[in-house]
Each structure stands twice: as structure tokens, then as C-alpha cells.
Scaffold this motif. Structure first.
Motif, PDB file in Angstrom:
ATOM      1  N   LEU A 109      -1.215  63.951  77.670  1.00 43.54           N
ATOM      2  CA  LEU A 109       0.124  63.074  77.357  1.00 43.54           C
ATOM      3  C   LEU A 109      -0.705  61.687  77.660  1.00 43.54           C
ATOM      4  CD1 LEU A 109       2.839  63.631  80.453  1.00 43.54           C
ATOM      5  CD2 LEU A 109       3.152  64.131  78.091  1.00 43.54           C
ATOM      6  N   ARG A 163      -0.564  56.952  70.292  1.00 45.74           N
ATOM      7  CA  ARG A 163       0.794  56.045  69.672  1.00 45.74           C
ATOM      8  C   ARG A 163       0.201  54.818  69.581  1.00 45.74           C
ATOM      9  NH1 ARG A 163       4.197  58.229  72.730  1.00 45.74           N
ATOM     10  NH2 ARG A 163       3.423  57.437  74.575  1.00 45.74           N
ATOM     11  N   ASP A 209       9.634  57.419  81.686  1.00 48.95           N
ATOM     12  CA  ASP A 209       8.532  57.802  80.561  1.00 48.95           C
ATOM     13  C   ASP A 209       9.755  59.082  79.848  1.00 48.95           C
ATOM     14  OD1 ASP A 209       6.825  56.209  81.281  1.00 48.95           O
ATOM     15  OD2 ASP A 209       5.833  57.823  83.042  1.00 48.95           O
ATOM     16  N   VAL A 210       9.944  60.371  80.307  1.00 50.78           N
ATOM     17  CA  VAL A 210      10.642  61.411  80.270  1.00 50.78           C
ATOM     18  C   VAL A 210      11.970  60.741  79.261  1.00 50.78           C
ATOM     19  CG1 VAL A 210      12.522  62.672  80.306  1.00 50.78           C
ATOM     20  CG2 VAL A 210      10.577  62.680  82.113  1.00 50.78           C
ATOM     21  N   ARG A 229      18.184  64.049  77.583  1.00 52.20           N
ATOM     22  CA  ARG A 229      17.115  64.973  78.735  1.00 52.20           C
ATOM     23  C   ARG A 229      17.083  65.368  79.118  1.00 52.20           C
ATOM     24  NH1 ARG A 229      17.490  61.493  84.622  1.00 52.20           N
ATOM     25  NH2 ARG A 229      17.170  60.065  83.149  1.00 52.20           N
ATOM     26  N   THR A 273      10.380  60.098  75.943  1.00 51.28           N
ATOM     27  CA  THR A 273       9.616  60.645  75.344  1.00 51.28           C
ATOM     28  C   THR A 273      10.495  61.883  74.445  1.00 51.28           C
ATOM     29  OG1 THR A 273       7.939  61.012  77.316  1.00 51.28           O
ATOM     30  CG2 THR A 273       8.002  63.224  75.525  1.00 51.28           C
ATOM     31  N   TRP A 274      11.479  61.785  75.250  1.00 54.79           N
ATOM     32  CA  TRP A 274      12.852  62.933  74.335  1.00 54.79           C
ATOM     33  C   TRP A 274      13.662  61.981  73.690  1.00 54.79           C
ATOM     34  CZ3 TRP A 274      17.444  61.779  74.271  1.00 54.79           C
ATOM     35  CH2 TRP A 274      18.376  60.862  74.844  1.00 54.79           C
ATOM     36  N   GLU A 289      12.009  59.795  72.052  1.00 54.18           N
ATOM     37  CA  GLU A 289      11.179  59.632  70.587  1.00 54.18           C
ATOM     38  C   GLU A 289      10.645  60.791  70.186  1.00 54.18           C
ATOM     39  OE1 GLU A 289       6.905  58.154  71.918  1.00 54.18           O
ATOM     40  OE2 GLU A 289       8.539  56.169  72.772  1.00 54.18           O
ATOM     41  N   TYR A 290      10.835  62.135  70.645  1.00 52.87           N
ATOM     42  CA  TYR A 290      10.300  63.093  69.853  1.00 52.87           C
ATOM     43  C   TYR A 290      11.953  64.041  68.896  1.00 52.87           C
ATOM     44  CZ  TYR A 290       5.519  63.276  71.274  1.00 52.87           C
ATOM     45  OH  TYR A 290       4.029  63.355  71.474  1.00 52.87           O
ATOM     46  N   GLU A 294      -2.134  61.737  73.856  1.00 51.68           N
ATOM     47  CA  GLU A 294      -1.115  61.099  72.834  1.00 51.68           C
ATOM     48  C   GLU A 294       0.269  59.875  73.244  1.00 51.68           C
ATOM     49  OE1 GLU A 294       1.444  62.595  70.471  1.00 51.68           O
ATOM     50  OE2 GLU A 294      -0.382  64.262  70.821  1.00 51.68           O
ATOM     51  N   ALA A 295      -0.132  59.131  74.524  1.00 48.66           N
ATOM     52  CA  ALA A 295      -0.048  57.874  74.216  1.00 48.66           C
ATOM     53  C   ALA A 295      -1.410  56.761  73.309  1.00 48.66           C
ATOM     54  CB  ALA A 295       0.105  57.306  75.795  1.00 48.66           C
TER      55      ALA A 295
END
Length: 79
Positions: free
Chosen positions: A47, A54, A8-9, A21, A12-13, A15-16, A50-51
Motif C-alpha cells: 500500500l 501515485r 482510506d478504504v 465499500r 481506495t475503493w 479510486e479503483y 502504491e501511494a
């Protein structure tokens, strides 16, 4: 940390637009120190929100007002 959490991390990193990481984790930790009033439940709720945004599982306030027949004049009359 579990493998699923790290996955997940990683998603996320990327996507942003973070470069790594580590860069993402540093930014998250800085934010956590700046805003200690957020607890784990708050962060999980954010979170999740946000999901949902999205994935298109949310509705605008205008959509909800239209669905329930609400408008600005009704609120103004209540004051």
C-alpha cells in the motif's frame, strides 16, 4: 476500525472503480484467502508503494541506471 482507516478504504475503493465499500472489502478478503502468504507488513509495504507511485515519488529502473552510470553491458560483464 478507526475512522481514518475507513476513510482510506473509502478513497481506495472509489479510486479503483468498485461500486461500494462492501464490494471492495469482499474482493480484498478473497485475495487475502487466495494469497495467505502475505502478512500485514507485506500488505502495508504494498500500500505504501502504491501511494508513492501515485504521488510520483518513485523512479524507473532506467532513471536509476542513468543516475549511477549503470548499463546492461556492465551487468553482462560480471557474469
Amino acid at each position: 476500525m478507526t475512522e481514518s482507516f475507513l476513510e482510506d478504504v473509502d478513497v481506495t475503493w472509489k479510486e479503483y472503480g468498485f461500486n461500494s465499500r462492501s464490494e471492495f472489502i469482499r474482493a480484498v478478503l478473497r485475495d487475502a484467502l487466495k494469497h495467505p502468504e502475505f502478512n500485514r507488513a507485506d500488505l502495508k509495504a504494498m500500500l505504501t508503494s502504491e501511494a508513492e507511485i501515485r504521488d510520483g515519488r518513485t523512479h524507473s529502473s532506467d532513471d536509476m541506471k542513468a543516475e549511477y552510470g549503470l548499463d546492461e553491458t556492465a551487468r553482462d560483464d560480471d557474469e
